[in-house]
Write a protein that holds these residues in place. Structure first.
Motif, PDB file in Angstrom:
ATOM      1  N   HIS A  19       0.198   6.000   2.205  1.00  0.00           N
ATOM      2  CA  HIS A  19       1.664   6.074   2.190  1.00  0.00           C
ATOM      3  C   HIS A  19       2.200   6.628   0.876  1.00  0.00           C
ATOM      4  O   HIS A  19       3.348   7.079   0.796  1.00  0.00           O
ATOM      5  N   ASN A  45       4.045  -0.341   6.818  1.00  0.00           N
ATOM      6  CA  ASN A  45       4.583   0.847   6.141  1.00  0.00           C
ATOM      7  C   ASN A  45       4.303   2.135   6.890  1.00  0.00           C
ATOM      8  O   ASN A  45       4.537   3.221   6.370  1.00  0.00           O
ATOM      9  N   GLY A  46       3.796   2.025   8.123  1.00  0.00           N
ATOM     10  CA  GLY A  46       3.543   3.249   8.866  1.00  0.00           C
ATOM     11  C   GLY A  46       3.212   2.998  10.318  1.00  0.00           C
ATOM     12  O   GLY A  46       3.022   1.863  10.764  1.00  0.00           O
ATOM     13  N   PHE A  63       5.296   7.742   8.338  1.00  0.00           N
ATOM     14  CA  PHE A  63       5.448   6.831   7.209  1.00  0.00           C
ATOM     15  C   PHE A  63       6.847   6.234   7.225  1.00  0.00           C
ATOM     16  O   PHE A  63       7.846   6.964   7.299  1.00  0.00           O
TER      17      PHE A  63
END
Length: 667
Positions: free
Chosen positions: A515, A594-595, A636
């Motif tokens: 990320h 986070n993704g 992301f």
């Protein structure tokens, strides 16, 4: 000086925006160890020079954001000239330097260092050069040329340098996985009948370029270390001149028996003249800080594989091997021999390997590994054996696919459409060397260029991996279905298609490090990077897709949600409708998500599935093991600090004539 949000107006083309988007919203400035060791070495050298009463005049080659120049200014350099060839980034460096209060100390020149002139760009020769000119291969960005020119034209005779020298280490290994990335294997179609690689492919040395990978992600059982790592080159940037070509011989003793088929290599660099501050790019098993749990993650400097043209067998421990390393100004290569009992080396080819069979030029390393994957290959063979019938006329679609060869070997009449000229020539060579010309017709170009005269009878079987060189995201390979729809008049109404359907799947993850390529720098080593963040963010918003392809076996991530079906398509000729689907998955505030990762599963039958996603069952909270030969689609999640304000990830997928769009929202 213009504001950063106007920089893109002056670039003039999409390539410029792409260069900016890729220039550093990767991990380089997130690399804390790199930045801290640069600052520590710069501070040390400047202090030493000052203690001797020497005025410190700095040249920063390839300044980027101006970070190294600001470090030099912070620690008392008397004058600093920084050069940067990429104009938008040079302009950004000026703003970054101004934001941090060092404008009076640092002069930024938008030129290559080799274009600088003392007395014009520099008031006088510098006595301290700071630079970051390395790539994974160390010298691939022209470090030798840049340092040699600087020594001759821009630096005093007794100059110092940060970094001061660099060392390349090599290790001989037996690695079947690496071998699959470089050598074509035979295809066992039946117990007694195989498709063999063309003779020229079996003896080909392979592509000359090295293969850079995140080597620490290789499973320990995937290779055997035949020797310990050994230093094969040392580049001393403090010497009067670095030769543009080099050759070094290293004698290595085997620590395990095996067949050497690859050289793993990496580099370390002495940041200061005394070699007290060392930055290492070694993989986990050879890294000096691995036991301390301090191994940094880097994508700008990885490790690399060099493929040997021939395997060398070391039958026992203690066998002495001779590794020869070579370099020119931009690249490295190796050759390997074994000593006889009389201590003389076995003769080996001295020339740098060049591909003469086209296969290594037509196929990427992951693509060749994909084709060599026996588990995957057997699934296709079993499906073809299950459904092919005597007299079948088969259409094969895809770039360089071996399915056309397999179907022809099984006795079908096969027409292969090859859009890629080099792939077509490879398939032709396979066909000729295996005597398949009577069963296999290879046509060049796109399918809509062919008239009915191209087909003697109706096609009753269509096969595809599917794979196309130009595809970026996993579902882009649906191009094969678009092509089929163009030739409905040539298709038998009861036509069978392999694969018969596709599922697009996804889940929420926590990327351990990947990320960072889309995470703002904000600050590093106490220096604000806001201007740089703004420039990169604008470029990314302008040019980048919301979903990017990445080979996630190299980039660990942890599953944080259940797997969801985003979209399912059946490849039936009578299905004329568009498809859409709306689905979501729950997220909790403790997930640290986070993704999102998205992939395809291609169904050859209900029980024969080819997946480009996880290669083992996936459970929440566990690291995912991804397919080794595919890229997955990665989204992301930005600004995730307010995770308490949303509880679901929502996937909106739409298909219209095989054009897939996927929207990801937080609800």
């Amino acid at each position: 000086m213009e504001d950063s949000n106007n920089f893109l107006e002056n670039i003039g083309d999409i390539d410029g925006e792409q260069d900016i988007a890729r220039s550093a919203y990767a991990d380089m400035l997130h690399d804390i160890e790199r930045n801290e060791k640069y600052e520590k070495a710069i501070a040390k050298v400047i202090s030493q020079m000052k203690n001797k009463g020497i005025s410190v005049n700095v040249l920063d080659i390839g300044t980027g954001t101006g970070l190294l120049s600001m470090m030099a200014a912070k620690h008392g350099a008397d004058s600093i000239v920084a050069c940067e060839a990429f104009t938008p980034v040079a302009e950004c460096a000026v703003k970054v330097i101004e934001d941090n209060g060092y404008s009076a100390s640092i002069k930024v020149i938008p030129k290559r260092s080799t274009d600088l002139i003392v007395g014009n760009d520099l008031p006088k020769k510098a006595n301290l050069v700071v630079a970051e000119l390395y790539d994974t291969e160390l010298i691939g960005e022209g470090a030798i040329l840049s340092y040699n020119h600087a020594r001759k034209e821009l630096l005093e005779e007794d100059f110092l340098s940060v970094p001061s020298r660099a060392r390349i280490y090599a290790q001989l290994v037996e690695c079947p996985l690496a071998r699959s990335w470089n050598r074509p294997f035979s295809i066992e179609v039946t117990k007694n009948d195989s498709i063999m690689p063309p003779p020229e492919a079996e003896i080909c040395s392979g592509a000359p370029a090295v293969h850079d990978i995140q080597m620490s992600q290789l499973l320990s059982e995937s290779f055997t270390a035949i020797t310990d790592p050994a230093e094969v080159f040392c580049f001393d940037w403090l010497s009067p001149c670095t030769p543009s070509t080099g050759h070094n011989v290293t004698n290595l003793k085997t620590i395990a028996p095996g067949s050497v088929n690859a050289v793993f290599f990496w580099w370390t660099t002495d940041m200061d003249p005394e070699g007290e501050i060392i930055l290492s790019c070694a993989p986990v098993w050879a890294h000096p800080d691995a036991k301390k749990g301090l191994l940094p993650w880097r994508d700008h400097w990885m490790q690399a594989v060099y493929y040997l043209p021939n395997d060398v067998c070391a039958s026992e421990i203690g066998v002495e091997l001779v590794l020869e390393a070579f370099h020119d100004e931009y690249s490295l290569w190796f050759r390997l021999g074994e000593r006889h009992h009389n201590n003389s080396p076995i003769a080996v080819k001295e020339t740098r390997p060049i591909c003469n069979c086209l296969l290594h030029l037509a196929y990427s390393r992951p693509r060749l590994g994909l084709l060599n994957d026996k588990t995957r290959q057997n699934k296709y063979i079993n499906a073809l054996k299950r459904y092919l019938f005597p007299g079948a006329t088969v259409l094969s679609l895809g770039d360089g696919s071996w399915l056309s060869l397999i179907a022809a070997k099984l006795g079908a009449t096969v027409i292969a459409i090859e859009t890629n000229p080099m792939c077509r020539r490879v398939i032709e060579s396979y066909s000729e060397s295996n005597g398949l010309q009577n069963n296999l017709t290879i046509l060049s170009g796109s399918i809509d260029k062919f008239s009915e005269r191209s087909f003697d009878k109706k096609i009753n079987f269509v096969i595809a991996e599917p794979f196309f060189e130009d595809s970026v995201l996993p579902w882009d390979h649906l191009y094969f279905w678009m092509e089929i729809k163009k030739i409905k008049s040539f298709l038998d109404p009861g036509m069978k298609v392999l694969p018969s359907r596709v599922k697009i799947k996804g889940l929420g993850v926590r990327f351990h490090d990947l990320h960072k390529i889309q995470t703002p720098i904000v600050e590093t080593c106490g220096f604000s990077m806001k201007q740089f963040d703004d420039l990169i963010q604008e470029a990314i918003d302008s040019i980048d897709e919301t979903i990017e392809p990445h080979p996630l076996w190299e980039y660990p991530c942890t599953a944080l949600t259940d797997i969801v079906n985003i979209l399912e398509l059946s490849f039936a000729l009578d299905d004329k409708s568009s498809h859409s689907n709306l689905t979501d998955v729950e997220v909790t505030a403790t997930d640290e998500i986070n993704g999102v990762v998205i992939w395809c599963e291609w169904f050859l039958d209900d029980d024969i599935v080819i997946s480009t996603g996880p290669r083992s069952p996936t459970n929440k909270g566990e690291v995912i093991h991804w397919d080794l030969h595919s890229k997955q689609g990665c989204h992301f999640l930005r600004n995730i600090n307010n995770i308490n304000s949303w509880s679901r990830l929502q996937f909106l997928a739409m298909e219209n004539d095989c054009e897939i769009s996927i929207e990801i929202n937080r609800i």
